[in-house]
Design a protein around this motif. Structure first.
Motif, PDB file in Angstrom:
ATOM      1  N   ASP A   1       0.841  -1.196   0.000  1.00 31.05           N
ATOM      2  CA  ASP A   1       0.000   0.000   0.000  1.00 31.05           C
ATOM      3  C   ASP A   1       0.876   1.247   0.000  1.00 31.05           C
ATOM      4  N   ASP A   2       0.637   2.158  -0.951  1.00 32.85           N
ATOM      5  CA  ASP A   2       1.445   3.380  -1.037  1.00 32.85           C
ATOM      6  C   ASP A   2       0.646   4.631  -0.670  1.00 32.85           C
ATOM      7  N   ARG A   3      -0.496   4.458  -0.017  1.00 34.28           N
ATOM      8  CA  ARG A   3      -1.285   5.627   0.379  1.00 34.28           C
ATOM      9  C   ARG A   3      -0.540   6.454   1.425  1.00 34.28           C
ATOM     10  N   GLN A   4      -0.674   7.771   1.321  1.00 32.07           N
ATOM     11  CA  GLN A   4      -0.012   8.656   2.273  1.00 32.07           C
ATOM     12  C   GLN A   4      -0.654   8.587   3.648  1.00 32.07           C
ATOM     13  N   ILE A   5      -1.952   8.426   3.664  1.00 35.92           N
ATOM     14  CA  ILE A   5      -2.697   8.367   4.927  1.00 35.92           C
ATOM     15  C   ILE A   5      -3.610   7.147   4.915  1.00 35.92           C
ATOM     16  N   ILE A   6      -3.518   6.350   5.978  1.00 29.64           N
ATOM     17  CA  ILE A   6      -4.412   5.202   6.133  1.00 29.64           C
ATOM     18  C   ILE A   6      -5.065   5.301   7.506  1.00 29.64           C
ATOM     19  N   PRO A   7      -6.339   5.697   7.576  1.00 34.97           N
ATOM     20  CA  PRO A   7      -7.027   5.748   8.877  1.00 34.97           C
ATOM     21  C   PRO A   7      -7.442   4.341   9.299  1.00 34.97           C
TER      22      PRO A   7
ATOM     23  N   ILE B   1       7.553   7.637   8.433  1.00 33.59           N
ATOM     24  CA  ILE B   1       6.609   6.519   8.338  1.00 33.59           C
ATOM     25  C   ILE B   1       6.232   6.122   9.760  1.00 33.59           C
ATOM     26  N   GLY B   2       4.943   6.122  10.066  1.00 32.96           N
ATOM     27  CA  GLY B   2       4.572   5.742  11.420  1.00 32.96           C
ATOM     28  C   GLY B   2       3.102   5.954  11.735  1.00 32.96           C
ATOM     29  N   PHE B   3       2.759   5.739  12.999  1.00 30.23           N
ATOM     30  CA  PHE B   3       1.385   5.840  13.477  1.00 30.23           C
ATOM     31  C   PHE B   3       1.240   7.021  14.427  1.00 30.23           C
ATOM     32  N   PHE B   4       0.029   7.588  14.426  1.00 23.28           N
ATOM     33  CA  PHE B   4      -0.254   8.664  15.375  1.00 23.28           C
ATOM     34  C   PHE B   4      -1.743   8.704  15.677  1.00 23.28           C
ATOM     35  N   LEU B   5      -2.088   9.388  16.754  1.00 22.60           N
ATOM     36  CA  LEU B   5      -3.481   9.637  17.126  1.00 22.60           C
ATOM     37  C   LEU B   5      -3.813  11.093  16.832  1.00 22.60           C
ATOM     38  N   CYS B   6      -5.043  11.327  16.374  1.00 21.53           N
ATOM     39  CA  CYS B   6      -5.409  12.695  16.003  1.00 21.53           C
ATOM     40  C   CYS B   6      -6.911  12.901  16.153  1.00 21.53           C
ATOM     41  N   THR B   7      -7.303  14.079  16.619  1.00 28.06           N
ATOM     42  CA  THR B   7      -8.722  14.432  16.680  1.00 28.06           C
ATOM     43  C   THR B   7      -9.127  15.081  15.365  1.00 28.06           C
ATOM     44  N   ARG B   8     -10.428  15.260  15.171  1.00 29.55           N
ATOM     45  CA  ARG B   8     -10.910  15.878  13.935  1.00 29.55           C
ATOM     46  C   ARG B   8     -10.428  17.317  13.810  1.00 29.55           C
TER      47      ARG B   8
ATOM     48  N   ASP C   1      -5.934  12.460  27.860  1.00 27.76           N
ATOM     49  CA  ASP C   1      -6.700  13.594  27.339  1.00 27.76           C
ATOM     50  C   ASP C   1      -7.983  13.070  26.703  1.00 27.76           C
ATOM     51  N   ALA C   2      -9.075  13.245  27.403  1.00 27.72           N
ATOM     52  CA  ALA C   2     -10.350  12.708  26.922  1.00 27.72           C
ATOM     53  C   ALA C   2     -10.797  13.421  25.651  1.00 27.72           C
ATOM     54  N   ASP C   3     -11.059  12.631  24.595  1.00 27.63           N
ATOM     55  CA  ASP C   3     -11.531  13.179  23.322  1.00 27.63           C
ATOM     56  C   ASP C   3     -11.749  12.012  22.354  1.00 27.63           C
ATOM     57  N   GLN C   4     -12.241  12.346  21.184  1.00 28.84           N
ATOM     58  CA  GLN C   4     -12.439  11.342  20.137  1.00 28.84           C
ATOM     59  C   GLN C   4     -11.204  11.353  19.248  1.00 28.84           C
ATOM     60  N   TYR C   5     -10.501  10.226  19.208  1.00 24.57           N
ATOM     61  CA  TYR C   5      -9.254  10.127  18.456  1.00 24.57           C
ATOM     62  C   TYR C   5      -9.370   9.078  17.354  1.00 24.57           C
ATOM     63  N   THR C   6      -8.566   9.283  16.319  1.00 22.14           N
ATOM     64  CA  THR C   6      -8.459   8.308  15.250  1.00 22.14           C
ATOM     65  C   THR C   6      -7.017   7.836  15.149  1.00 22.14           C
ATOM     66  N   LEU C   7      -6.845   6.520  15.065  1.00 20.34           N
ATOM     67  CA  LEU C   7      -5.517   5.949  14.850  1.00 20.34           C
ATOM     68  C   LEU C   7      -5.213   6.020  13.362  1.00 20.34           C
ATOM     69  N   VAL C   8      -4.110   6.662  13.017  1.00 22.14           N
ATOM     70  CA  VAL C   8      -3.781   6.916  11.616  1.00 22.14           C
ATOM     71  C   VAL C   8      -2.354   6.454  11.318  1.00 22.14           C
ATOM     72  N   PHE C   9      -2.164   5.881  10.135  1.00 21.47           N
ATOM     73  CA  PHE C   9      -0.829   5.544   9.651  1.00 21.47           C
ATOM     74  C   PHE C   9      -0.460   6.534   8.558  1.00 21.47           C
ATOM     75  N   ALA C  10       0.753   7.085   8.643  1.00 21.13           N
ATOM     76  CA  ALA C  10       1.225   8.047   7.645  1.00 21.13           C
ATOM     77  C   ALA C  10       2.469   7.503   6.950  1.00 21.13           C
ATOM     78  N   ASN C  11       2.504   7.640   5.629  1.00 22.09           N
ATOM     79  CA  ASN C  11       3.664   7.265   4.824  1.00 22.09           C
ATOM     80  C   ASN C  11       3.991   8.443   3.923  1.00 22.09           C
ATOM     81  N   CYS C  12       4.990   9.205   4.317  1.00 24.39           N
ATOM     82  CA  CYS C  12       5.313  10.436   3.608  1.00 24.39           C
ATOM     83  C   CYS C  12       6.445  10.272   2.594  1.00 24.39           C
ATOM     84  N   LEU C  13       6.817   9.047   2.298  1.00 23.55           N
ATOM     85  CA  LEU C  13       7.859   8.786   1.307  1.00 23.55           C
ATOM     86  C   LEU C  13       7.209   8.414  -0.011  1.00 23.55           C
ATOM     87  N   THR C  14       7.472   9.188  -1.026  1.00 26.68           N
ATOM     88  CA  THR C  14       6.838   9.004  -2.330  1.00 26.68           C
ATOM     89  C   THR C  14       7.152   7.636  -2.921  1.00 26.68           C
TER      90      THR C  14
END
Length: 436
Positions: A31-37, A70-77, A125-138
């Protein structure tokens, strides 16, 4: 601008889904997508994320790759919208560089000759988070197996709750609703018994629809209950999908049959009415298949958005198709009211079908708008309100349909006096054309 729209659409499509974020296993292949939620979850002040990534493979094994991109992070809307602005303004070149996200880990942490990473993240930190994978290498393709576990702990730190903070009460909600529908089943059986001399086949079909809805809610309650306690559905999801499939098909079929007047107005279906059923039933099959794929694969799947679009398209087509028989019945009744000399009878039927037409439109379209609005604007702690709103609208629709089309010992369609006939004839003369 196109990249920004793509990233925004990808992320918001996840936010508007109803993922429950139970223990999930995901396979990513080339998979070469830049963002995978992955999953969305509402954390309390005692939240935990356990992330285990194995069998990591990169299409470019060059050891000089900048694996910090390349890695994973949590993020709110809200944070994600600001991250997109940072990318557009050139403040950062990769989402992982933003100070608005909560990093989990990057592939820079991957040790030599190892192909796995794991980490437990405490989220206070209470909130609604999404686990996201980012691949910023073309052009870099990534393959990996991902196991994500998100849950909240009680204040004692011992009991896990695998349902999102805004959905933790859903098992009780579904149990309560199943009891209400069970009561409706009992009431309807009593009505059919008391009015058994005037019961038509459509009334037994209505009973079957309510029974399927009751069982469907019970299966959903058990499904959410097991997920809440263990993170797994333990097979209840299969039963839920089966009864959702049967309930969806029978409900749309019932709306079509009532709209045609089958059984209580005429004992047969016209060819064009049969064609509507031949369209609606297969489309409901496709819609249910799409719903299963959407729920089980999650937004990380490359075809997830396609299946989401298929589901929405099929749903809209079904909702439009079921209106045609009601429109045809209204037009036929208007014509009959002016030609067969039974103005009172036809006026009653016409009024009833007009009411049903309006209620069906409100149930199908207005309810969806309200539920969508609640999902969008409601705080993550109260996401259950959108479920309750949708279910209460469905309950109201069932009650209205049962009340208006219940068997009658003295059916007003067939028992009218001369005064009623004359009044109805005058009403039809003065009535303006009904716009559809």
């Amino acid at each position: 601008m196109a990249t920004r729209f793509t990233l925004f659409s990808l992320f918001t499509s996840l936010l508007l889904s109803l993922s429950l974020a139970e223990i999930r296993f995901s396979d990513i292949r080339s998979d070469d997508r830049q963002i995978i939620p992955f999953d969305e979850f509402g954390f309390t002040h005692f939240g935990r994320l356990e992330l285990n990534v194995t069998n990591i493979r990169l299409s470019n094994p060059n050891p000089d790759l900048d694996r910090s991109k390349i890695g994973f992070f949590l993020c709110t809307r809200d944070s994600w919208l600001h991250v997109i602005n940072q990318l557009e303004d050139g403040e950062i070149t990769c989402a992982l560089q933003s100070d608005l996200i909560k990093p989990v880990f990057t592939f820079n942490d991957l040790k030599k000759d190892h192909d796995s990473l794991s980490k437990i993240v405490t989220q206070n930190d209470a909130d609604q988070y999404t686990l996201v994978f980012a691949n910023c290498l073309t052009s870099l393709k990534v393959s990996m197996d991902v196991k994500s576990v998100m849950y909240n702990l009680d204040r004692g730190g011992k009991v896990r709750d695998y349902l999102s903070a805004g959905k933790t009460i859903l098992p009780r909600v579904y149990y309560l609703l199943s009891l209400i529908y069970f009561g409706l089943v009992g009431v309807w059986i009593y009505v059919l018994y008391r009015k058994r001399l005037t019961v038509y086949r459509i009334h037994f079909f209505m009973l079957a629809v309510v029974i399927l809805k009751t069982v469907n809610l019970l299966c959903e309650a058990e499904d959410k209950s097991y997920i809440k306690r263990t993170g797994y559905a333990h097979g209840w999801d299969v039963l839920f999908y089966i009864f959702s499939f049967l309930k969806g098909i029978t409900l749309f079929t019932l709306i079509v049959l009532i709209g045609t007047g089958w059984s209580f107005l005429k004992p047969y279906l016209q060819d064009k009415e049969k064609k509507v059923l031949m369209i609606v039933i297969p489309l409901q099959v496709v819609a249910n298949i799409a719903q299963v794929v959407i729920d089980e694969t999650g937004p990380y799947g490359q075809d997830w958005i396609t299946w989401k679009q298929v589901f929405l398209l099929v749903d809209v087509v079904c909702c439009c198709a079921v209106l045609f028989p009601i429109v045809w019945s209204i037009k036929n009744l208007r014509e009959a009211a002016r030609t067969d000399g039974k103005a009172a009878v036809n006026l009653m039927k016409l009024t009833l079908f007009r009411q049903y037409y309006i209620v069906v439109i409100c149930y199908i379209y207005f309810t969806r708008v309200v539920v969508y609005a609640l999902e969008t604007i409601t705080s993550y702690k109260y996401l259950w309100t959108s479920v309750v709103a949708g279910e209460l609208a469905t309950l109201a629709f069932y009650v209205f349909t049962g009340y208006k089309f219940k068997p009658e010992a003295h059916n007003p369609y067939f028992v009218v006096d001369d005064e009623d006939e004359e009044a109805a004839a005058e009403a039809l003369k003065l009535e303006d054309e009904f716009e559809l």
